[in-house]
Structure formats: C-alpha cells, structure tokens
Design an enzyme around this catalytic site. Structure first.
Site, short mmCIF file in Angstrom:
data_model
loop_
_atom_site.label_atom_id
_atom_site.label_comp_id
_atom_site.label_asym_id
_atom_site.label_seq_id
_atom_site.Cartn_x
_atom_site.Cartn_y
_atom_site.Cartn_z
N HIS A 1 -3.64 5.12 16.03
CA HIS A 1 -4.32 5.13 15.96
C HIS A 1 -5.02 3.13 16.52
O HIS A 1 -4.49 3.03 15.51
CB HIS A 1 -4.68 5.99 14.35
CG HIS A 1 -4.34 6.64 14.16
ND1 HIS A 1 -3.12 6.96 13.40
CD2 HIS A 1 -4.78 8.15 14.00
CE1 HIS A 1 -2.55 8.11 12.82
NE2 HIS A 1 -4.05 8.77 13.48
N GLU B 1 1.05 -1.35 0.01
CA GLU B 1 -0.21 -0.26 0.23
C GLU B 1 1.36 1.27 -0.07
O GLU B 1 2.38 1.70 0.76
CB GLU B 1 -1.08 0.12 1.38
CG GLU B 1 -1.39 -0.94 1.22
CD GLU B 1 -3.06 -1.06 2.62
OE1 GLU B 1 -4.66 -1.62 2.05
OE2 GLU B 1 -2.41 -0.63 3.50
N SER C 1 11.52 6.40 15.56
CA SER C 1 10.18 6.23 15.55
C SER C 1 10.99 5.69 17.07
O SER C 1 11.05 4.83 17.58
CB SER C 1 9.71 5.24 15.13
OG SER C 1 9.00 5.15 14.00
N LEU C 2 9.77 6.48 18.28
CA LEU C 2 11.07 6.43 19.83
C LEU C 2 9.82 6.64 20.38
O LEU C 2 9.71 5.49 21.78
CB LEU C 2 11.05 7.56 19.82
CG LEU C 2 11.96 8.02 21.31
CD1 LEU C 2 13.08 7.37 21.71
CD2 LEU C 2 12.31 9.53 22.05
N CYS D 1 3.57 8.47 0.52
CA CYS D 1 4.27 7.86 1.78
C CYS D 1 4.55 6.43 0.95
O CYS D 1 3.31 5.82 0.49
CB CYS D 1 3.40 7.75 2.96
SG CYS D 1 3.14 7.26 3.93
N SER E 1 12.11 7.18 7.47
CA SER E 1 11.72 6.94 9.13
C SER E 1 12.30 5.37 9.21
O SER E 1 11.77 4.60 8.34
CB SER E 1 9.96 6.67 9.05
OG SER E 1 10.10 6.27 10.44
N GLY F 1 6.75 -1.84 6.00
CA GLY F 1 8.32 -1.68 6.18
C GLY F 1 9.14 -1.05 6.98
O GLY F 1 8.68 -0.12 7.01
N GLU F 2 10.06 -1.65 7.19
CA GLU F 2 11.44 -0.98 8.25
C GLU F 2 12.41 -0.52 6.95
O GLU F 2 13.65 -1.43 6.47
CB GLU F 2 12.02 -1.70 8.50
CG GLU F 2 13.54 -1.13 9.60
CD GLU F 2 13.55 0.30 9.73
OE1 GLU F 2 14.34 1.59 8.67
OE2 GLU F 2 13.15 0.73 11.35
#
Length: 340
Positions: free
Chosen positions: A287, A92, A211-212, A105, A189, A157-158
C-alpha cells in the site's frame, strides 16, 4: 492519589489487590467476572459486592475503560479508531468485518522502533509500550466489541518488543475468568525477535504470522533493518523445532513490491526456504505510503507468484486489501496527523 486500573489485571493481580485492601479473597473473582464477562464500566455496577467494599475499591481503582476519540469508516466497512493513551499520545485500532466474522487489529506499542522501509508506523518512530490495560481496552471499547470473533496483534508496534503486556493480555483473553477465548482466535504477527519468539511459542497456542517479505537475506535487510540482528535463516531454524501440524497455524506475511521481490526467482527461493515447514503464505499488495518510492505489483504478477508457490504444495493466498482509503490497511497505521 492516582488510581490504578482494574481492566488489564490478571486474576492473580486482582487477588493481590483485594488482599492489600483487606477485602475477602473471593472478591477478586467477582471483580474479574464484572469487568471481563459482564463488561461493566463502573465499580458501582458490581452489585454482589457490598457498598462498603465498593467504596473502598473506588478509593484506589477505576475500571479503566476509554472510548475512541475518533472513528473513520471505509467504503468496505472497515473501521479505524483513534484511542488516547496515558502518555498523551495516540494509537490506532482497526475493526475488519467480513461475512459472519469481525476481526480486530490491535496495537501493542505507540509507534514502532523497527523502522521497516515500507511501514508508516515505523516512520513515526517509537514512543512507548502499551500497558495490558491499553491493549485490552481496545478489545472492549471498539464498536460491536461483543461480536469480535478474531484478534490479530498486527496493529501499531512489534508485539514481541512489548511481550510482558501482550502475554498478560493473551492470558486475560483466553482464561476462564476472562473472555474464555480459544487461542485459535488470536494471531500474533512479528518480524522475528528470536528470544521472545521462542518464549511466545513455549507459552502459547495462539497462531503465529511472521513478516518475511523476501527470501533473500540481503534484500530483506534493505527492507527490514532487524535482519542484521535476527535473520530469517535463524528464524526459520527456530520454527522448524516446533510442530505445526496441529491446531496452531504458522503463516508468513509477504508484502509484494514491484520489481523488487515479485519475480519467479523469489517465489522459488521462498519455496526452498519454507520447504520443511507446515505453513501458509499470505501475499499482500504493498500500500503506497508518503515518502516511499516503493510501488505495488500488478494483480497478474501476484497471481503468477501465488500459483507457483501453491503448485509446490504450500498454501498461498492473496490477501484482500481492506480500509486502504482511510489508511487502515497493512503498514498504513500512523497517528502523526492526529498529533500535529
């Protein structure tokens, strides 16, 4: 014979390809111009390459453009696209329009192996890495692709777990032979895969978002299993080795969960953790996803948290949720329904 795809190849790879086919070396630059600048979808459109050489090219290669199978549009204008990939799975991609900006994105993997407790993509599990073709195809095949102003590797994904393909994609996006974008139009990210994070920081001038989600290691571990391998303290130490006062921006993504990481104690610890960095914090309302007991905090709690962090001279904003009604918001991308 299975054909290879030209879209997603660097200029060096195109030069190698034309050399193997016995075509003039300058043909590689012509091909790059056609596929990346002129955005053609067929080799037959390469009018400054001889018909004979085009036929030779077509015997071995296709452009490699694939249109989305499905497009959902949110009430706020956000669009979520479903793309098929070569393995028979799906990914996606999200388009986010805002005033005179259009942010895409982009996904870098099919699913994700990081298994963060708040993320639907992680619930899918990991089904494979995307090729540079499949990453770049998202950029070229979404609606209004020529109007894209910014790109974020924040989809499925990372990105640092598929860094070879991501690195190649960034080269194509920023190179003179490609789209010629400024690196400042791109943000990667990551949850902080330290060896690859260092490689990315040394390779690139693109923006970074980490991302913390909690300044307390034990709590971050509950949310993000990766903390056991690459903890936030070591990530911060690495980031402190780099200069963030210039044009490359460092931000921290902080998803807020009711009663878990939304107190002023957490805000104070966060300020301490980031004290030596020139950075910003993006607060994101959680979310709600199926199968999770986590809940979002109230707007008042988020505002109080934001105001405290901002009072300590750290830029802190509350990110507006986009596309939540079509499951396109942060942490909500998943193709499980599409594949069932």
């Amino acid at each position: 014979m299975k054909k290879e795809y030209l879209l997603g190849m660097t200029l060096a790879e195109l030069q190698e390809a034309v050399e193997k086919l016995g075509l003039p070396k300058f043909t590689a630059k012509q091909i790059a111009d056609w596929i990346y600048v002129k955005r053609i979808s067929s080799i037959d459109e390469m009018s400054n390459i001889s018909i004979k050489n085009r036929e030779t090219l077509k015997e071995h290669y296709d452009i490699g453009r694939v249109e989305p199978m499905d497009i959902k549009t949110s009430v706020d204008g956000t669009q979520k696209m479903l793309f098929p990939v070569k393995t028979g799975k799906y990914i996606e991609t999200v388009n986010i329009p805002e005033n005179d900006r259009l942010t895409i994105c982009v996904s870098s993997q099919i699913g994700c192996k990081m298994d963060c407790s708040f993320c639907m993509t992680g619930k899918m599990g990991f089904m494979g890495n995307l090729s540079a073709n499949e990453i770049i195809n998202q950029v070229y095949s979404v609606p209004n692709s020529e109007s894209i102003t910014n790109l974020v590797f924040m989809g499925m994904g990372e990105p640092l777990n598929n860094y070879d393909s991501v690195k190649k994609s960034i080269e194509i996006l920023t190179a003179d032979y490609g789209l010629g974008w400024s690196p400042r139009r791109i943000t990667l990210s990551t949850i902080g895969i330290i060896p690859k994070l260092k490689e990315f920081l040394d390779d690139s001038r693109c923006h970074l978002a980490v991302s913390l989600h909690s300044p307390i290691s034990e709590q971050r571990l509950e949310l993000m299993p990766i903390e056991k391998v690459y903890n936030s303290t070591d990530i911060i130490k690495l980031l402190e080795e780099y200069d963030w006062s210039g044009q490359r921006r460092l931000s921290f993504e902080y998803i807020m969960f009711e009663g878990l990481n939304d107190s002023l104690l957490h805000a104070r610890e966060l300020v301490k953790q980031l004290a030596r960095l020139d950075c910003r914090v993006n607060l994101i309302r959680f979310h709600k996803i199926p199968g999770s007991d986590l809940a979002p905090p109230t707007e008042d709690v988020m505002i109080r948290f934001r105001d405290f962090v901002a009072s300590k001279v750290i830029t802190c904003t509350i990110r507006a949720s986009r596309g939540e009604d079509i499951y396109a918001a942060c942490g909500m991308l998943s193709t499980q329904k599409s594949e069932s």
